[in-house]
Design a protein around this motif. Structure first.
Motif, mmCIF file in Angstrom:
data_model
loop_
_atom_site.group_PDB
_atom_site.id
_atom_site.type_symbol
_atom_site.label_atom_id
_atom_site.label_comp_id
_atom_site.label_asym_id
_atom_site.label_seq_id
_atom_site.Cartn_x
_atom_site.Cartn_y
_atom_site.Cartn_z
ATOM 1 N N GLY A 4 0.805 -1.216 0.000
ATOM 2 C CA GLY A 4 0.000 0.000 0.000
ATOM 3 C C GLY A 4 0.835 1.261 0.000
ATOM 4 N N LEU A 5 1.966 1.239 0.694
ATOM 5 C CA LEU A 5 2.810 2.422 0.756
ATOM 6 C C LEU A 5 3.565 2.665 -0.543
ATOM 7 C CD1 LEU A 5 4.322 2.078 4.349
ATOM 8 C CD2 LEU A 5 2.635 3.748 3.563
ATOM 9 N N ASP A 37 2.713 11.950 4.437
ATOM 10 C CA ASP A 37 1.654 11.243 3.708
ATOM 11 C C ASP A 37 1.423 9.854 4.303
ATOM 12 O OD1 ASP A 37 1.228 13.369 2.023
ATOM 13 O OD2 ASP A 37 2.276 12.498 0.297
ATOM 14 N N ALA A 38 2.530 9.145 4.606
ATOM 15 C CA ALA A 38 2.407 7.796 5.170
ATOM 16 C C ALA A 38 1.810 7.846 6.575
ATOM 17 C CB ALA A 38 3.777 7.120 5.197
ATOM 18 N N LYS A 39 2.150 8.882 7.305
ATOM 19 C CA LYS A 39 1.586 9.051 8.650
ATOM 20 C C LYS A 39 0.067 9.158 8.583
ATOM 21 C CE LYS A 39 1.948 12.308 12.526
ATOM 22 N NZ LYS A 39 2.629 13.550 12.976
ATOM 23 N N GLN A 40 -0.424 9.902 7.617
ATOM 24 C CA GLN A 40 -1.871 10.015 7.458
ATOM 25 C C GLN A 40 -2.476 8.708 6.957
ATOM 26 O OE1 GLN A 40 -3.172 12.939 4.619
ATOM 27 N NE2 GLN A 40 -5.336 12.676 5.113
ATOM 28 N N ALA A 41 -1.835 8.108 5.960
ATOM 29 C CA ALA A 41 -2.375 6.885 5.370
ATOM 30 C C ALA A 41 -2.440 5.737 6.361
ATOM 31 C CB ALA A 41 -1.538 6.479 4.152
ATOM 32 N N LEU A 42 -1.490 5.720 7.298
ATOM 33 C CA LEU A 42 -1.390 4.610 8.247
ATOM 34 C C LEU A 42 -1.932 4.972 9.625
ATOM 35 C CD1 LEU A 42 2.222 3.428 7.309
ATOM 36 C CD2 LEU A 42 0.073 2.280 6.714
ATOM 37 N N ARG A 43 -2.757 5.988 9.704
ATOM 38 C CA ARG A 43 -3.206 6.478 11.009
ATOM 39 C C ARG A 43 -3.969 5.413 11.796
ATOM 40 N NH1 ARG A 43 -6.376 7.810 6.973
ATOM 41 N NH2 ARG A 43 -8.648 7.853 7.200
ATOM 42 N N GLN A 44 -4.551 4.431 11.117
ATOM 43 C CA GLN A 44 -5.287 3.369 11.808
ATOM 44 C C GLN A 44 -4.497 2.064 11.861
ATOM 45 O OE1 GLN A 44 -8.944 3.514 9.484
ATOM 46 N NE2 GLN A 44 -9.985 4.617 11.136
ATOM 47 N N ARG A 80 6.096 2.483 7.241
ATOM 48 C CA ARG A 80 6.710 3.707 6.726
ATOM 49 C C ARG A 80 8.169 3.829 7.136
ATOM 50 N NH1 ARG A 80 5.158 9.017 10.357
ATOM 51 N NH2 ARG A 80 5.065 7.967 12.368
ATOM 52 N N SER A 81 8.520 3.273 8.293
ATOM 53 C CA SER A 81 9.877 3.428 8.810
ATOM 54 C C SER A 81 10.908 2.818 7.881
ATOM 55 C CB SER A 81 9.981 2.778 10.196
ATOM 56 O OG SER A 81 9.140 3.395 11.131
ATOM 57 N N GLN A 82 10.646 1.598 7.419
ATOM 58 C CA GLN A 82 11.611 0.888 6.590
ATOM 59 C C GLN A 82 11.813 1.605 5.255
ATOM 60 O OE1 GLN A 82 8.969 -0.676 8.325
ATOM 61 N NE2 GLN A 82 10.478 -1.061 9.947
ATOM 62 N N ILE A 83 10.742 2.117 4.673
ATOM 63 C CA ILE A 83 10.871 2.871 3.424
ATOM 64 C C ILE A 83 11.651 4.156 3.655
ATOM 65 C CG2 ILE A 83 9.587 4.199 1.705
ATOM 66 C CD1 ILE A 83 7.482 2.017 1.700
ATOM 67 N N ASP A 84 11.366 4.857 4.726
ATOM 68 C CA ASP A 84 12.082 6.098 5.023
ATOM 69 C C ASP A 84 13.587 5.847 5.124
ATOM 70 O OD1 ASP A 84 11.949 9.053 6.230
ATOM 71 O OD2 ASP A 84 13.337 7.860 7.450
ATOM 72 N N ILE A 85 13.974 4.774 5.815
ATOM 73 C CA ILE A 85 15.400 4.482 5.964
ATOM 74 C C ILE A 85 16.036 4.226 4.599
ATOM 75 C CG2 ILE A 85 17.079 2.881 6.966
ATOM 76 C CD1 ILE A 85 15.008 2.448 9.269
ATOM 77 N N ALA A 86 15.340 3.492 3.722
ATOM 78 C CA ALA A 86 15.859 3.242 2.380
ATOM 79 C C ALA A 86 15.969 4.540 1.577
ATOM 80 C CB ALA A 86 14.965 2.240 1.654
ATOM 81 N N LEU A 87 15.054 5.478 1.790
ATOM 82 C CA LEU A 87 15.133 6.763 1.091
ATOM 83 C C LEU A 87 16.345 7.568 1.542
ATOM 84 C CD1 LEU A 87 11.365 7.844 1.046
ATOM 85 C CD2 LEU A 87 12.726 6.950 -0.859
ATOM 86 N N TRP A 88 16.693 7.501 2.805
ATOM 87 C CA TRP A 88 17.924 8.146 3.273
ATOM 88 C C TRP A 88 19.149 7.494 2.637
ATOM 89 C CZ3 TRP A 88 18.861 12.557 5.851
ATOM 90 C CH2 TRP A 88 17.781 13.179 6.505
ATOM 91 N N ASP A 89 19.091 6.178 2.437
ATOM 92 C CA ASP A 89 20.182 5.481 1.764
ATOM 93 C C ASP A 89 20.332 5.979 0.326
ATOM 94 O OD1 ASP A 89 22.258 3.446 1.867
ATOM 95 O OD2 ASP A 89 20.972 2.196 0.623
ATOM 96 N N VAL A 90 19.204 6.192 -0.361
ATOM 97 C CA VAL A 90 19.238 6.766 -1.707
ATOM 98 C C VAL A 90 19.952 8.121 -1.693
ATOM 99 C CG1 VAL A 90 17.838 7.782 -3.556
ATOM 100 C CG2 VAL A 90 17.181 5.585 -2.569
ATOM 101 N N ALA A 91 19.558 8.988 -0.776
ATOM 102 C CA ALA A 91 20.114 10.342 -0.736
ATOM 103 C C ALA A 91 21.620 10.329 -0.510
ATOM 104 C CB ALA A 91 19.419 11.150 0.358
ATOM 105 N N GLY A 92 22.069 9.488 0.432
ATOM 106 C CA GLY A 92 23.492 9.419 0.696
ATOM 107 C C GLY A 92 24.271 8.886 -0.498
#
Length: 389
Positions: A71-72, A90-97, A103-115
């Motif tokens: 879904g994410l 956006d993920a915080k809102q989508a996953l509010r329930q 979302r955490s695992q995707i966020d960490i991978a996005l930081w890996d992309v940036a670096g």
């Protein structure tokens, strides 16, 4: 100017591996030492692929969190991989329930992309404060094997061994579901042996049945000057009121919020007086983006954030924090090499002997999370694979 990398797909590899000389603890289900036994475990590797030919990778998280990835992924495909704050919200809102799982695992991978895109480690993107981290030895759950951590004496022996290796601090994870007098005996035995030599912590993993039990053990911690007392009883670490009352009765500082999810709930817990030290985890609290928000909020309140468990992402974030005392090296056992598969290259490990003579570990300086994954190992142990595009 660097061209924005656009997310093209998200991939998940499920791997399976064997851990020897452990069995499953019957109450909370995590591995404990038992010579001759073995179990099989599953784990996950996440990849976020971009049109720039750069892939963000992360090893970590659990099956429940990965259930949210399909879904994410739709929030990411076709989007700028550098827009981490937008994804976080956006993920915080989508996953509010759904307790923000995934979302955490995707966020960490996005930081890996940036670096990787900029050719720098994540700690440099965050703003480096230090490159060496003092460690505490964090034990396996106490076991019942005669050759293991099955007695107060054995736990005290292990604390002394860790001190001799250079660890400045030691945290006990006691037995689950055992009599209170047995638990108190262990706390006192380690205190008697090592108080004044190293900082001592106690994490009962919410095993004590009542608030009264937590008070009794807390007073033993007071007697031996324990550095902190963490998640003592079966409220599951979520009652700010109960832990505020506990703080009023005992002197040992309390460490809570491992089981509180996200920035706002953490801040509410702290402002309610429920803890002294604050616990954060990039896997639980919104990835690196969420953890750094929590670190800054905690710093603004004059308190310290202690990062949960070990890994390259943990080292990267702690390198950008002033207000954090120890890297949690673990889980450790005197007779067992560890429960993590050999997933990393370049000699990266989190184990008993990973520290230097001063009891510290260095922060990886490679691009992104700093350490490449061993894809030969991952591919050889993959049992399932999914791609979302």
């Amino acid at each position: 100017m660097v061209k924005a990398p656009i997310v093209t797909s998200v991939e998940v590899n499920e791997i399976e591996f064997e851990i020897r000389d452990v069995t499953t603890e019957p109450i909370i289900g995590i591995p404990i030492y038992e010579k001759g036994s073995s179990i099989r475990r599953k784990a996950h590797v996440l990849r976020v692929n971009t049109d720039a030919g750069i892939t963000g990778e992360y090893f970590g998280g659990n099956a429940v969190e990965y259930a949210a990835i399909p879904g994410l992924a739709r929030l990411l495909i076709g989007k700028n991989a550098l827009d981490r704050e937008l994804f976080y919200n956006d993920a915080k809102q989508a996953l509010r329930q759904q307790a923000s799982m995934g979302r955490s695992q995707i966020d960490i991978a996005l930081w890996d992309v940036a670096g990787k895109l900029l050719g720098v480690p994540v700690h440099q993107l965050l703003g480096t404060y230090r490159k060496e981290l003092p460690c505490y030895a964090s034990t396996y759950i106490s076991d019942f094997d005669p050759d293991g951590l099955s007695s107060s004496e054995a736990m005290a022996d292990f604390a002394e061994q860790c001190f001799e290796l250079g660890y400045p601090a030691f945290k006990i994870h006691p037995w689950m579901g055992q009599p209170l007098n047995k638990q108190i005996e262990m706390v006192a035995a380690v205190g008697k042996r090592m108080a004044g030599k190293m900082d001592l912590m106690l994490d009962p993993v919410c095993t004590y049945e009542t608030f009264g039990d937590a008070v009794k053990v807390g007073k033993v911690c007071d007697e031996w000057g324990y550095y902190w007392y963490e998640d003592p009883f079966r409220d599951s670490g979520v009652s700010a009121f109960a832990h505020k009352k506990l703080r009023e009765i005992i002197n040992t500082p309390i460490l809570q919020t491992e089981h509180i999810r996200g920035l706002e709930q953490h801040v509410d817990f702290v402002l309610s007086g429920g803890t002294d030290f604050v616990r954060g985890d990039p896997d639980y609290d919104g990835g690196i983006t969420g953890l750094m928000k929590l670190a800054h909020a905690t710093e603004g309140l004059g308190l310290d954030l202690e990062v949960h468990v070990a890994g390259p992402d943990r080292r990267q974030t702690m390198a950008a924090m002033r207000n954090s005392n120890f890297y949690e090296m673990g889980l450790l056992h005197p007779k067992h090499p560890g429960m993590k598969p050999p997933i990393y290259q370049d000699g990266y490990v989190d184990n008993l002997t990973a520290i230097d003579a001063q009891g510290k570990v260095s922060v990886p300086d490679g691009p992104g999370l700093g350490v490449p994954l061993d894809w030969d190992y991952i591919n050889a142990h993959t049992t399932d694979h999914a791609m979302y595009s």
